[in-house]
Design a protein around this motif. Sequence first.
Motif, PDB file in Angstrom:
ATOM      1  N   CYS A 149     -78.766  99.353  58.220  1.00 10.11           N
ATOM      2  CA  CYS A 149     -78.830  98.798  60.154  1.00 10.11           C
ATOM      3  C   CYS A 149     -77.781  97.858  60.658  1.00 10.11           C
ATOM      4  O   CYS A 149     -76.701  97.366  59.389  1.00 10.11           O
ATOM      5  N   ALA A 150     -77.465  98.895  61.994  1.00 12.54           N
ATOM      6  CA  ALA A 150     -76.529  97.713  62.492  1.00 12.54           C
ATOM      7  C   ALA A 150     -76.845  97.428  63.642  1.00 12.54           C
ATOM      8  O   ALA A 150     -76.997  98.770  64.351  1.00 12.54           O
ATOM      9  N   GLY A 151     -76.311  95.868  64.225  1.00 11.33           N
ATOM     10  CA  GLY A 151     -76.846  95.994  65.290  1.00 11.33           C
ATOM     11  C   GLY A 151     -75.490  95.797  66.065  1.00 11.33           C
ATOM     12  O   GLY A 151     -74.789  95.016  65.564  1.00 11.33           O
ATOM     13  N   GLN A 152     -75.840  96.224  67.258  1.00 12.14           N
ATOM     14  CA  GLN A 152     -74.623  95.715  68.436  1.00 12.14           C
ATOM     15  C   GLN A 152     -75.018  95.197  69.602  1.00 12.14           C
ATOM     16  O   GLN A 152     -75.997  95.597  70.159  1.00 12.14           O
ATOM     17  N   GLY A 153     -74.231  94.111  69.761  1.00 15.28           N
ATOM     18  CA  GLY A 153     -74.598  93.168  70.878  1.00 15.28           C
ATOM     19  C   GLY A 153     -73.996  94.178  72.200  1.00 15.28           C
ATOM     20  O   GLY A 153     -74.056  94.874  72.317  1.00 15.28           O
ATOM     21  N   SER A 154     -72.812  92.744  72.954  1.00 17.66           N
ATOM     22  CA  SER A 154     -72.398  92.980  73.755  1.00 17.66           C
ATOM     23  C   SER A 154     -71.579  93.687  73.795  1.00 17.66           C
ATOM     24  O   SER A 154     -70.896  94.032  74.895  1.00 17.66           O
ATOM     25  N   GLY A 155     -70.591  93.723  72.554  1.00 19.21           N
ATOM     26  CA  GLY A 155     -69.581  94.907  72.544  1.00 19.21           C
ATOM     27  C   GLY A 155     -69.471  95.971  71.490  1.00 19.21           C
ATOM     28  O   GLY A 155     -70.859  96.494  71.050  1.00 19.21           O
ATOM     29  N   TYR A 156     -68.596  96.631  71.239  1.00 21.05           N
ATOM     30  CA  TYR A 156     -68.909  97.360  71.246  1.00 21.05           C
ATOM     31  C   TYR A 156     -69.454  97.171  69.307  1.00 21.05           C
ATOM     32  O   TYR A 156     -69.087  98.792  68.617  1.00 21.05           O
ATOM     33  N   ALA A 157     -68.350  96.442  68.850  1.00 20.24           N
ATOM     34  CA  ALA A 157     -68.718  96.219  67.043  1.00 20.24           C
ATOM     35  C   ALA A 157     -69.827  96.073  66.607  1.00 20.24           C
ATOM     36  O   ALA A 157     -70.715  95.706  67.438  1.00 20.24           O
ATOM     37  N   LEU A 158     -69.961  96.011  65.380  1.00 16.01           N
ATOM     38  CA  LEU A 158     -71.548  96.850  64.665  1.00 16.01           C
ATOM     39  C   LEU A 158     -71.608  95.504  63.720  1.00 16.01           C
ATOM     40  O   LEU A 158     -70.858  95.598  62.776  1.00 16.01           O
ATOM     41  N   ASN A 159     -72.637  94.591  64.049  1.00 21.17           N
ATOM     42  CA  ASN A 159     -73.510  94.377  62.723  1.00 21.17           C
ATOM     43  C   ASN A 159     -73.886  94.366  61.861  1.00 21.17           C
ATOM     44  O   ASN A 159     -75.634  95.238  61.944  1.00 21.17           O
ATOM     45  N   PHE A 160     -73.559  94.372  60.485  1.00 16.82           N
ATOM     46  CA  PHE A 160     -74.700  95.395  59.849  1.00 16.82           C
ATOM     47  C   PHE A 160     -75.262  94.746  59.020  1.00 16.82           C
ATOM     48  O   PHE A 160     -75.205  93.754  58.285  1.00 16.82           O
ATOM     49  N   GLY A 161     -77.017  95.276  58.568  1.00 12.85           N
ATOM     50  CA  GLY A 161     -77.318  94.550  57.548  1.00 12.85           C
ATOM     51  C   GLY A 161     -76.972  94.638  55.656  1.00 12.85           C
ATOM     52  O   GLY A 161     -76.367  95.520  56.041  1.00 12.85           O
ATOM     53  N   LYS A 162     -77.573  94.108  54.991  1.00 12.58           N
ATOM     54  CA  LYS A 162     -77.304  94.134  54.028  1.00 12.58           C
ATOM     55  C   LYS A 162     -77.636  95.610  53.012  1.00 12.58           C
ATOM     56  O   LYS A 162     -76.828  95.757  52.104  1.00 12.58           O
ATOM     57  N   GLY A 163     -78.484  96.046  53.577  1.00 15.80           N
ATOM     58  CA  GLY A 163     -78.862  97.467  53.296  1.00 15.80           C
ATOM     59  C   GLY A 163     -79.523  97.404  52.083  1.00 15.80           C
ATOM     60  O   GLY A 163     -79.729  96.682  51.850  1.00 15.80           O
ATOM     61  N   THR A 164     -80.226  98.412  52.028  1.00 13.68           N
ATOM     62  CA  THR A 164     -81.699  98.237  51.725  1.00 13.68           C
ATOM     63  C   THR A 164     -81.463 100.212  50.670  1.00 13.68           C
ATOM     64  O   THR A 164     -81.163 100.703  50.825  1.00 13.68           O
ATOM     65  N   SER A 165     -81.017  99.764  49.209  1.00 15.95           N
ATOM     66  CA  SER A 165     -81.227 100.243  48.500  1.00 15.95           C
ATOM     67  C   SER A 165     -82.350 100.852  47.928  1.00 15.95           C
ATOM     68  O   SER A 165     -82.778 100.571  46.922  1.00 15.95           O
ATOM     69  N   LEU A 166     -81.769 102.497  47.823  1.00 19.80           N
ATOM     70  CA  LEU A 166     -83.675 103.598  47.644  1.00 19.80           C
ATOM     71  C   LEU A 166     -83.435 104.015  46.317  1.00 19.80           C
ATOM     72  O   LEU A 166     -82.354 105.208  46.103  1.00 19.80           O
ATOM     73  N   LEU A 167     -83.364 104.156  45.498  1.00 15.30           N
ATOM     74  CA  LEU A 167     -84.160 104.914  44.109  1.00 15.30           C
ATOM     75  C   LEU A 167     -85.543 105.830  44.068  1.00 15.30           C
ATOM     76  O   LEU A 167     -86.598 105.176  44.446  1.00 15.30           O
ATOM     77  N   VAL A 168     -85.373 107.098  43.725  1.00 18.33           N
ATOM     78  CA  VAL A 168     -86.830 107.785  44.162  1.00 18.33           C
ATOM     79  C   VAL A 168     -86.162 108.182  42.230  1.00 18.33           C
ATOM     80  O   VAL A 168     -85.515 109.410  42.715  1.00 18.33           O
ATOM     81  N   THR A 169     -87.526 108.472  41.762  1.00 19.31           N
ATOM     82  CA  THR A 169     -87.513 108.779  40.760  1.00 19.31           C
ATOM     83  C   THR A 169     -88.327 110.141  40.585  1.00 19.31           C
ATOM     84  O   THR A 169     -89.477 109.960  41.402  1.00 19.31           O
ATOM     85  N   PRO A 170     -88.299 110.855  40.116  1.00 13.75           N
ATOM     86  CA  PRO A 170     -89.460 112.278  40.169  1.00 13.75           C
ATOM     87  C   PRO A 170     -90.862 112.289  40.027  1.00 13.75           C
ATOM     88  O   PRO A 170     -90.853 111.336  38.499  1.00 13.75           O
TER      89      PRO A 170
END
Lengths: 110, 114
Positions: free
Chosen positions: A89-110
């Motif tokens: 996810c990346a939040g945008q405040g009053s400017g155009y720059a994005l502040n990214f979260g650290k991310g969630t890595s998803l692994l899917v096994t069959p």
Amino acid sequence: GQQVMQIPQYQHVQEGEDFTTYCNSSTTLSNIQWYKQRPGGHPVFLIQLVKSGEVKKQKRLTFQFGEAKKNSSLHITATQTTDVGTYFCAGQGSGYALNFGKGTSLLVTP
Amino acid sequence: SAVISQKPSRDICQRGTSLTIQCQVDSQVTMMFWYRQQPGQSLTLIATANQGSEATYESGFVIDKFPISRPNLTFSTLTVSNMSPEDSSIYLCSANRVSTDTQYFGPGTRLTVL
């Protein structure tokens, strides 16, 4: 400054199970954007949420923006192996720059 | 979506040297940005590339280390100067089109400093 927290850091599911990742901002956002990054790839834009309480769907993906515009979630129904990757996810405040979260890595096994 | 290209796609460099990364967008955009993504980490904004003027740097990043140019609306360069192994990372250019907040990313430049 604005901080975006994202949980969980990792998630391992069996194919067919559901998956959810959550984002919280320390400040009110003008909008929040979601990206997917496959291993070895670059972030690919998924969606932008702008309105308070907004809910958007893309096939099996459901995105929500909180009423206070400080939190958001991404829910995947019935995961598939093609869903593997890191979701940011990346939040945008009053400017155009994005502040990214650290991310969630998803692994899917069959 | 905007099509964004970056050159080089990857490079291996010696300590103390400099590398310039180019970013080209296929259409006019308002904003261009440079991010760094260290292995297994999230994206960190380095600076906003401003057309015809000095870039706006985020805390922890300085012009002497990361000089940026943006001579026109669709092109920007980032130089990583006097490199050290700690600069090994993926450097990503992004841009958003006129009248939209959505940012699109280039494929990235994978830099390894020995």
